[in-house]
Scaffold this motif. Sequence first.
Motif, PDB file in Angstrom:
ATOM      1  N   GLN A  84      62.407 -29.042  -0.561  1.00  0.00           N
ATOM      2  CA  GLN A  84      63.684 -29.990  -0.471  1.00  0.00           C
ATOM      3  C   GLN A  84      63.158 -31.183  -0.534  1.00  0.00           C
ATOM      4  O   GLN A  84      62.044 -31.926  -0.206  1.00  0.00           O
ATOM      5  N   LEU A  85      64.022 -32.318  -1.200  1.00  0.00           N
ATOM      6  CA  LEU A  85      63.452 -33.569  -1.251  1.00  0.00           C
ATOM      7  C   LEU A  85      64.237 -34.600  -0.451  1.00  0.00           C
ATOM      8  O   LEU A  85      63.863 -35.626  -0.051  1.00  0.00           O
ATOM      9  N   GLU A  86      65.535 -34.223  -0.029  1.00  0.00           N
ATOM     10  CA  GLU A  86      66.356 -35.121   0.783  1.00  0.00           C
ATOM     11  C   GLU A  86      67.216 -34.176   1.816  1.00  0.00           C
ATOM     12  O   GLU A  86      67.427 -33.330   1.319  1.00  0.00           O
ATOM     13  N   VAL A  87      67.793 -35.148   2.643  1.00  0.00           N
ATOM     14  CA  VAL A  87      68.817 -34.466   3.666  1.00  0.00           C
ATOM     15  C   VAL A  87      69.832 -35.216   3.314  1.00  0.00           C
ATOM     16  O   VAL A  87      70.019 -36.502   3.737  1.00  0.00           O
ATOM     17  N   ALA A  88      71.184 -34.710   3.324  1.00  0.00           N
ATOM     18  CA  ALA A  88      72.240 -35.277   2.930  1.00  0.00           C
ATOM     19  C   ALA A  88      73.184 -34.794   4.243  1.00  0.00           C
ATOM     20  O   ALA A  88      73.665 -33.701   4.253  1.00  0.00           O
ATOM     21  N   ASP A  89      73.689 -35.961   4.980  1.00  0.00           N
ATOM     22  CA  ASP A  89      74.721 -35.938   6.049  1.00  0.00           C
ATOM     23  C   ASP A  89      75.918 -36.155   5.496  1.00  0.00           C
ATOM     24  O   ASP A  89      76.096 -37.132   4.843  1.00  0.00           O
ATOM     25  N   PHE A  90      77.172 -35.499   5.940  1.00  0.00           N
ATOM     26  CA  PHE A  90      78.347 -36.177   5.734  1.00  0.00           C
ATOM     27  C   PHE A  90      79.156 -36.486   6.655  1.00  0.00           C
ATOM     28  O   PHE A  90      79.133 -35.871   7.877  1.00  0.00           O
ATOM     29  N   LEU A 123      75.134 -39.979   4.066  1.00  0.00           N
ATOM     30  CA  LEU A 123      74.013 -40.566   4.585  1.00  0.00           C
ATOM     31  C   LEU A 123      72.811 -39.572   3.852  1.00  0.00           C
ATOM     32  O   LEU A 123      72.568 -38.542   4.386  1.00  0.00           O
ATOM     33  N   ARG A 124      71.781 -40.328   3.264  1.00  0.00           N
ATOM     34  CA  ARG A 124      70.827 -39.733   2.514  1.00  0.00           C
ATOM     35  C   ARG A 124      69.486 -40.226   2.616  1.00  0.00           C
ATOM     36  O   ARG A 124      69.371 -41.260   2.720  1.00  0.00           O
ATOM     37  N   ASP A 125      68.725 -39.258   3.345  1.00  0.00           N
ATOM     38  CA  ASP A 125      67.317 -39.781   3.620  1.00  0.00           C
ATOM     39  C   ASP A 125      66.288 -38.709   3.252  1.00  0.00           C
ATOM     40  O   ASP A 125      66.721 -37.601   2.824  1.00  0.00           O
ATOM     41  N   PRO A 126      65.071 -39.237   2.859  1.00  0.00           N
ATOM     42  CA  PRO A 126      63.878 -38.321   2.380  1.00  0.00           C
ATOM     43  C   PRO A 126      63.566 -37.163   3.364  1.00  0.00           C
ATOM     44  O   PRO A 126      63.783 -37.464   4.620  1.00  0.00           O
ATOM     45  N   TYR A 127      63.590 -35.923   2.789  1.00  0.00           N
ATOM     46  CA  TYR A 127      62.988 -34.979   3.783  1.00  0.00           C
ATOM     47  C   TYR A 127      61.672 -34.898   4.183  1.00  0.00           C
ATOM     48  O   TYR A 127      60.885 -34.978   3.313  1.00  0.00           O
ATOM     49  N   HIS A 128      61.237 -34.805   5.436  1.00  0.00           N
ATOM     50  CA  HIS A 128      60.041 -35.068   5.791  1.00  0.00           C
ATOM     51  C   HIS A 128      59.452 -33.484   6.311  1.00  0.00           C
ATOM     52  O   HIS A 128      59.856 -32.814   6.977  1.00  0.00           O
ATOM     53  N   HIS A 129      58.460 -32.996   5.585  1.00  0.00           N
ATOM     54  CA  HIS A 129      57.992 -31.785   5.853  1.00  0.00           C
ATOM     55  C   HIS A 129      56.920 -31.633   6.969  1.00  0.00           C
ATOM     56  O   HIS A 129      55.829 -32.144   7.091  1.00  0.00           O
ATOM     57  N   ILE A 162      61.371 -38.981  12.733  1.00  0.00           N
ATOM     58  CA  ILE A 162      60.782 -37.655  12.427  1.00  0.00           C
ATOM     59  C   ILE A 162      59.599 -38.081  11.049  1.00  0.00           C
ATOM     60  O   ILE A 162      58.613 -37.398  11.245  1.00  0.00           O
ATOM     61  N   GLN A 163      59.691 -39.109  10.716  1.00  0.00           N
ATOM     62  CA  GLN A 163      58.763 -39.745   9.823  1.00  0.00           C
ATOM     63  C   GLN A 163      57.239 -39.925  10.369  1.00  0.00           C
ATOM     64  O   GLN A 163      56.466 -39.561   9.681  1.00  0.00           O
ATOM     65  N   ASN A 164      57.269 -40.526  11.442  1.00  0.00           N
ATOM     66  CA  ASN A 164      56.149 -40.826  12.090  1.00  0.00           C
ATOM     67  C   ASN A 164      56.041 -39.842  13.168  1.00  0.00           C
ATOM     68  O   ASN A 164      56.358 -39.966  14.281  1.00  0.00           O
ATOM     69  N   GLU A 165      55.116 -39.056  12.846  1.00  0.00           N
ATOM     70  CA  GLU A 165      54.644 -37.791  13.710  1.00  0.00           C
ATOM     71  C   GLU A 165      53.974 -38.189  15.041  1.00  0.00           C
ATOM     72  O   GLU A 165      53.151 -39.100  15.086  1.00  0.00           O
ATOM     73  N   ILE A 168      60.102 -35.115  17.931  1.00  0.00           N
ATOM     74  CA  ILE A 168      60.075 -36.426  17.149  1.00  0.00           C
ATOM     75  C   ILE A 168      59.448 -37.582  18.081  1.00  0.00           C
ATOM     76  O   ILE A 168      59.341 -37.470  19.244  1.00  0.00           O
ATOM     77  N   ASN A 169      59.122 -38.424  17.498  1.00  0.00           N
ATOM     78  CA  ASN A 169      58.486 -39.678  17.877  1.00  0.00           C
ATOM     79  C   ASN A 169      59.508 -40.721  18.016  1.00  0.00           C
ATOM     80  O   ASN A 169      59.843 -41.562  17.530  1.00  0.00           O
ATOM     81  N   HIS A 170      59.925 -40.923  19.611  1.00  0.00           N
ATOM     82  CA  HIS A 170      61.057 -41.906  19.973  1.00  0.00           C
ATOM     83  C   HIS A 170      60.412 -43.297  19.991  1.00  0.00           C
ATOM     84  O   HIS A 170      61.224 -44.112  20.109  1.00  0.00           O
ATOM     85  N   TRP A 171      59.007 -43.334  19.776  1.00  0.00           N
ATOM     86  CA  TRP A 171      58.525 -44.591  19.974  1.00  0.00           C
ATOM     87  C   TRP A 171      58.553 -45.412  18.589  1.00  0.00           C
ATOM     88  O   TRP A 171      58.451 -46.642  18.491  1.00  0.00           O
TER      89      TRP A 171
END
Length: 270
Positions: A185-191, A202-208, A248-251, A261-264
């Motif tokens: 998967q390359l992106e996550v798409a929310d409606f 709303l589309r964002d990159p998918y983070h593995h 999510i992106q910043n582990e 996930i990283n709330h900071w």
Amino acid sequence: MLTQFPQALTIAGSDSDGSAGMQADLHTFFRRHVYGASVLTACVAGNSYGIHDAVNLPTEFIDNEFKDLAEDYHIRASKTGMLSDSTLINTVVNNYQQYDLGPLVVDPVITTKHGNVLLEEEAYTTLRDELIPLATVITPNFFEAQKLAEMEINDEADMETAAQKLQDLGASNVIINGRHDSEDQLEVADFVLLESGKSFWLRDPYHHTDRVNGTGDTLSACITAELAKGNDIESAIRIAKKFVNIAIQNEIIVGHKFGPINHWAPEDEI
């Protein structure tokens, strides 16, 4: 002046490892500069390997939590997390209808992000028929949206149809979180479908990563926080989506297996 600072309420269970549930909600409220109050409904014993025990609190105690908060605080927005049975759901519904606790964000915790069922059918029916009609915003994941809409979602047109069906259940505004369980998967798409009829993706990159515990809790909590601050529904949803994507992106490496996930990570100026 005592009641003027933005105050939000989470109605949820306690996760002992801090990655999800009430703890994730309170982390989010704090990072979004909102004072967080809580109605504790259950306690869960678990860690990054899994959940190992859980217990519901007595309904009389939950009633007293609601009563005490309503008598003292100015709750401007509220959210629900996992409510494990019909008794808990009805207790929350009765109290929310009794007190002025602001707009309600419902995170309909029915299945995991991987499709594992969490609620018995009786509790699901109560959630659908009694709680969802109170929702200012509902935030189902992909599998929860399929369950609630009673349909398979195979493409973006199906997602849009499902969102309309969720509005038909009584929720004013809907954000369906796109599926995110494919290795390629390359992106996550929310409606998003708003009460006004406006809709958008709303589309964002998918983070593995396996550091995604508390994603749904955080999204709904961030929407709640922004509503408590007076933001409109669309702005609240857009801010929450960006906040979660950055978290999510910043582990953050906590625990040995499935981490939080990283709330900071998200900056205050989101």
